[in-house]
Scaffold this active site. Structure first.
Site, PDB file in Angstrom:
ATOM      1  CG  ASP A  32      -2.066   0.980   1.102  1.00  0.00           C
ATOM      2  OD1 ASP A  32      -3.217   0.523   1.027  1.00  0.00           O
ATOM      3  OD2 ASP A  32      -1.812   2.193   1.086  1.00  0.00           O
ATOM      4  CB  ILE A  33       0.784   4.281  -2.155  1.00  0.00           C
ATOM      5  CG1 ILE A  33       1.856   5.192  -2.702  1.00  0.00           C
ATOM      6  CG2 ILE A  33      -0.488   5.058  -1.827  1.00  0.00           C
ATOM      7  CD1 ILE A  33       1.539   5.771  -4.073  1.00  0.00           C
ATOM      8  CG  HIS A 103      -8.762  -3.218  -2.511  1.00  0.00           C
ATOM      9  ND1 HIS A 103      -9.714  -2.503  -3.209  1.00  0.00           N
ATOM     10  CD2 HIS A 103      -8.543  -2.538  -1.367  1.00  0.00           C
ATOM     11  CE1 HIS A 103     -10.056  -1.431  -2.511  1.00  0.00           C
ATOM     12  NE2 HIS A 103      -9.377  -1.431  -1.381  1.00  0.00           N
TER      13      HIS A 103
HETATM   14  P1  5GP Z   1      -9.801   1.240   0.194  1.00  0.00           P
HETATM   15  O1  5GP Z   1     -10.083   2.448   1.030  1.00  0.00           O
HETATM   16  O2  5GP Z   1     -10.408   1.358  -1.175  1.00  0.00           O
HETATM   17  O3  5GP Z   1     -10.139  -0.054   0.891  1.00  0.00           O
HETATM   18  O4  5GP Z   1      -8.247   1.172   0.056  1.00  0.00           O
HETATM   19  C1  5GP Z   1      -7.537   1.687  -1.026  1.00  0.00           C
HETATM   20  C2  5GP Z   1      -6.071   1.638  -0.653  1.00  0.00           C
HETATM   21  O5  5GP Z   1      -5.322   1.847  -1.838  1.00  0.00           O
HETATM   22  C3  5GP Z   1      -5.649   2.719   0.349  1.00  0.00           C
HETATM   23  O6  5GP Z   1      -5.095   2.086   1.506  1.00  0.00           O
HETATM   24  C4  5GP Z   1      -4.607   3.538  -0.413  1.00  0.00           C
HETATM   25  O7  5GP Z   1      -3.526   3.944   0.398  1.00  0.00           O
HETATM   26  C5  5GP Z   1      -4.175   2.584  -1.508  1.00  0.00           C
HETATM   27  N1  5GP Z   1      -3.736   3.223  -2.738  1.00  0.00           N
HETATM   28  C6  5GP Z   1      -4.386   4.221  -3.413  1.00  0.00           C
HETATM   29  N2  5GP Z   1      -3.720   4.550  -4.515  1.00  0.00           N
HETATM   30  C7  5GP Z   1      -2.629   3.735  -4.578  1.00  0.00           C
HETATM   31  C8  5GP Z   1      -1.556   3.595  -5.517  1.00  0.00           C
HETATM   32  O8  5GP Z   1      -1.462   4.285  -6.537  1.00  0.00           O
HETATM   33  N3  5GP Z   1      -0.618   2.655  -5.226  1.00  0.00           N
HETATM   34  C9  5GP Z   1      -0.690   1.858  -4.112  1.00  0.00           C
HETATM   35  N4  5GP Z   1       0.291   0.964  -3.941  1.00  0.00           N
HETATM   36  N5  5GP Z   1      -1.692   1.960  -3.215  1.00  0.00           N
HETATM   37  C10 5GP Z   1      -2.649   2.890  -3.440  1.00  0.00           C
END
Ligand code: 5GP
Length: 114
Positions: A32-33, A103
């Site tokens: 995660d970034i 995810h």
């Molecule tokens: P959600 O809130 O949708 O469950 O989680 C999305 C996750 O994707 C977040 O933890 C965010 O930090 C991660 N994320 C968003 N954009 C990117 C990216 O471009 N690269 C990576 N490696 N992680 C990302």
């Protein structure tokens, strides 16, 4: 309707880089970034699917089973099996899902707070 231009679709196509932990034809696991724990890895199937329900209801059992077995493989690669970890999947507005490609978050490497 699945958005082919979401960030994870671009990562799968190689249009945006990521730090990979494991990849094969069907799945991709990457860091995660913006990590919320010492170890924070995201896991995605490469099939276009918006969220958990879309994935488990609309794909064959073999594909779904393979994804979760590969998740366990990655947990072992990361060295998390012994001390434990957390798996989370956010869905929809109430789940605060940001990226509309199914995810899981694998969190560990330290004692997690709630
Ligand atoms: P959600 O809130 O949708 O469950 O989680 C999305 C996750 O994707 C977040 O933890 C965010 O930090 C991660 N994320 C968003 N954009 C990117 C990216 O471009 N690269 C990576 N490696 N992680 C990302």
């Amino acid at each position: 309707m699945y958005d082919e231009n979401n960030i994870f679709a671009k990562i799968i196509r190689g249009e945006i880089p990521c730090k990979k932990v494991f990849e094969d034809d069907a799945v991709l696991f990457f860091y995660d970034i913006s990590p919320k724990a010492k170890i924070h890895v995201l896991g995605i199937p490469k099939n276009p699917c918006i969220d958990y329900a879309d994935f488990v209801l609309n794909y064959d059992d073999q594909i779904v089973s393979n994804f979760f077995k590969k998740t366990e493989h990655v947990i072992n690669i990361l060295g998390l099996r012994k001390d434990g970890y957390r798996i989370v999947s956010n869905s929809g507005v109430n789940g605060c899902q940001e990226v509309p490609h199914f995810h899981i978050h694998i969190l560990g490497g330290e004692k997690l707070t709630l």
